[in-house]
Design an enzyme around this catalytic site. Structure first.
Site, mmCIF file in Angstrom:
data_model
loop_
_atom_site.group_PDB
_atom_site.id
_atom_site.type_symbol
_atom_site.label_atom_id
_atom_site.label_comp_id
_atom_site.label_asym_id
_atom_site.label_seq_id
_atom_site.Cartn_x
_atom_site.Cartn_y
_atom_site.Cartn_z
ATOM 1 N N ASP A 86 -18.291 -67.044 4.144
ATOM 2 C CA ASP A 86 -18.539 -67.688 5.392
ATOM 3 C C ASP A 86 -17.319 -68.489 5.617
ATOM 4 O O ASP A 86 -16.678 -68.901 4.665
ATOM 5 C CB ASP A 86 -19.742 -68.374 5.262
ATOM 6 C CG ASP A 86 -20.148 -68.865 6.619
ATOM 7 O OD1 ASP A 86 -19.585 -68.178 7.599
ATOM 8 O OD2 ASP A 86 -21.026 -69.717 6.912
ATOM 9 N N ASN A 120 -25.244 -59.918 12.353
ATOM 10 C CA ASN A 120 -23.862 -59.845 12.846
ATOM 11 C C ASN A 120 -23.622 -58.801 13.781
ATOM 12 O O ASN A 120 -22.616 -58.795 14.869
ATOM 13 C CB ASN A 120 -22.632 -59.498 11.710
ATOM 14 C CG ASN A 120 -22.531 -60.513 10.738
ATOM 15 O OD1 ASN A 120 -22.198 -60.451 9.631
ATOM 16 N ND2 ASN A 120 -22.742 -61.798 11.268
HETATM 17 C C1 FPP Z 1 -18.094 -64.995 7.954
HETATM 18 O O1 FPP Z 1 -17.310 -65.719 8.538
HETATM 19 C C2 FPP Z 1 -17.440 -63.487 7.552
HETATM 20 C C3 FPP Z 1 -17.975 -62.453 7.827
HETATM 21 C C4 FPP Z 1 -18.901 -62.178 8.835
HETATM 22 C C5 FPP Z 1 -17.372 -61.183 7.412
HETATM 23 C C6 FPP Z 1 -16.867 -61.077 6.110
HETATM 24 C C7 FPP Z 1 -15.753 -59.987 6.378
HETATM 25 C C8 FPP Z 1 -14.620 -59.949 5.393
HETATM 26 C C9 FPP Z 1 -14.299 -60.992 4.715
HETATM 27 C C10 FPP Z 1 -13.906 -58.787 5.827
HETATM 28 C C11 FPP Z 1 -13.853 -57.384 5.328
HETATM 29 C C12 FPP Z 1 -14.656 -57.371 3.733
HETATM 30 C C13 FPP Z 1 -14.572 -56.630 2.772
HETATM 31 C C14 FPP Z 1 -15.447 -56.480 1.749
HETATM 32 C C15 FPP Z 1 -13.355 -55.634 2.757
HETATM 33 P P1 FPP Z 1 -17.682 -66.066 10.104
HETATM 34 O O2 FPP Z 1 -17.066 -65.125 10.860
HETATM 35 O O3 FPP Z 1 -18.912 -66.190 10.098
HETATM 36 O O4 FPP Z 1 -16.780 -67.318 10.137
HETATM 37 P P2 FPP Z 1 -17.574 -68.789 11.056
HETATM 38 O O5 FPP Z 1 -18.838 -69.122 10.473
HETATM 39 O O6 FPP Z 1 -16.418 -69.817 10.790
HETATM 40 O O7 FPP Z 1 -17.586 -68.450 12.399
#
Ligand code: FPP
Length: 231
Positions: A11, A59
């Site tokens: 996250d 998501n």
């Molecule tokens: C959370 O940050 C992260 C995600 C929803 C996506 C995670 C995905 C990756 C790291 C990319 C690829 C993964 C692999 C396995 C190759 P957020 O967007 O919720 O951040 P925020 O809470 O600060 O808005």
């Protein structure tokens, strides 16, 4: 002691980018670098099962541009990393409503899952379009049908029947659940499988979560006394 199964709620990509005055996609791109270092470190540490929450069922409510970026990043990362995964004897696995993902991603996953199915050193599971409640609901639906058709007897009903109908049927329960970015929520991730897992939360945002940070989490785990409800 090294946990057998580590699961991570990655996250803070969006906040990482915002703090730098950059669009959210930069956070996701840099999040991929953390994925690579953490997979490598987990592998070196002897963790047998690593499960990453890469895309939750919730998501899908994000703007379509961001969803498309995440899906493309997943496809390109899987393509780029296939050799590394295969050569290091890592088995790829995916849990969630995989059929709801874009075709290109499903076929990339199918390809790597099939090619790495005999690998044994570490199982890397990606939770994609995953929701813990949905997983349990699906299991209940299948089990109810089996009970109705006399394939399962209610008298024989126990934990193992539920376990064997979850997406995670081939995985052990989670020992250590890590969440980055300081949030203290499970967010519908492996809710059945984490019933007795140790929880580790850090304020570090996912793109900054590196080898040093996972070592801190593993060291914290090694000092825990797991009692599973006993004294
Ligand atoms: C959370 O940050 C992260 C995600 C929803 C996506 C995670 C995905 C990756 C790291 C990319 C690829 C993964 C692999 C396995 C190759 P957020 O967007 O919720 O951040 P925020 O809470 O600060 O808005």
């Amino acid at each position: 002691m090294i946990p057998k199964h580590v699961a991570i709620i990655m996250d803070g990509n969006g906040r990482w980018a915002k703090d730098k005055g950059l669009p959210r996609e930069y956070g996701h791109q840099n999040g991929v670098n953390s994925v690579k270092s953490i997979v490598e470190e987990a592998y070196k540490s002897g963790i047998q099962y690593l499960t990453l929450y890469a895309f939750s069922i919730e998501n899908w409510d994000r703007p379509s541009d961001e969803i498309n970026i995440l899906m493309s990043l997943l496809v390109s990362t899987l393509r780029d990393e296939f050799d590394e995964i295969f050569d290091n004897d890592i088995k790829l696995n995916a849990i969630g409503e995989i059929k709801s993902l874009p075709k290109e991603l499903v076929s990339e996953l199918d390809f790597i899952i099939n090619k790495t199915r005999k690998n044994t050193k570490m199982t890397l599971t990606l939770a994609l379009s995953y929701g813990g409640k949905q997983e349990i609901f699906n299991a209940i639906k299948i089990i109810s049908n089996k009970v109705k058709n006399n394939l399962i007897e209610l008298n024989n009903f126990d934990d193992s029947i539920i376990n064997s109908h979850l997406y995670t049927k081939n995985l052990p329960d989670v020992d250590l659940l890590i969440r980055t970015s300081g949030e203290m929520r499970i967010s519908n991730f492996l809710i059945w499988q984490s019933a007795y897992s140790e929880f580790y939360s850090t304020s570090v945002l996912w793109p900054d979560f590196d080898e040093v940070e996972i070592k801190k989490a593993l060291s914290s785990y090694s000092n825990r006394h797991r009692r599973y409800g006993t004294i």
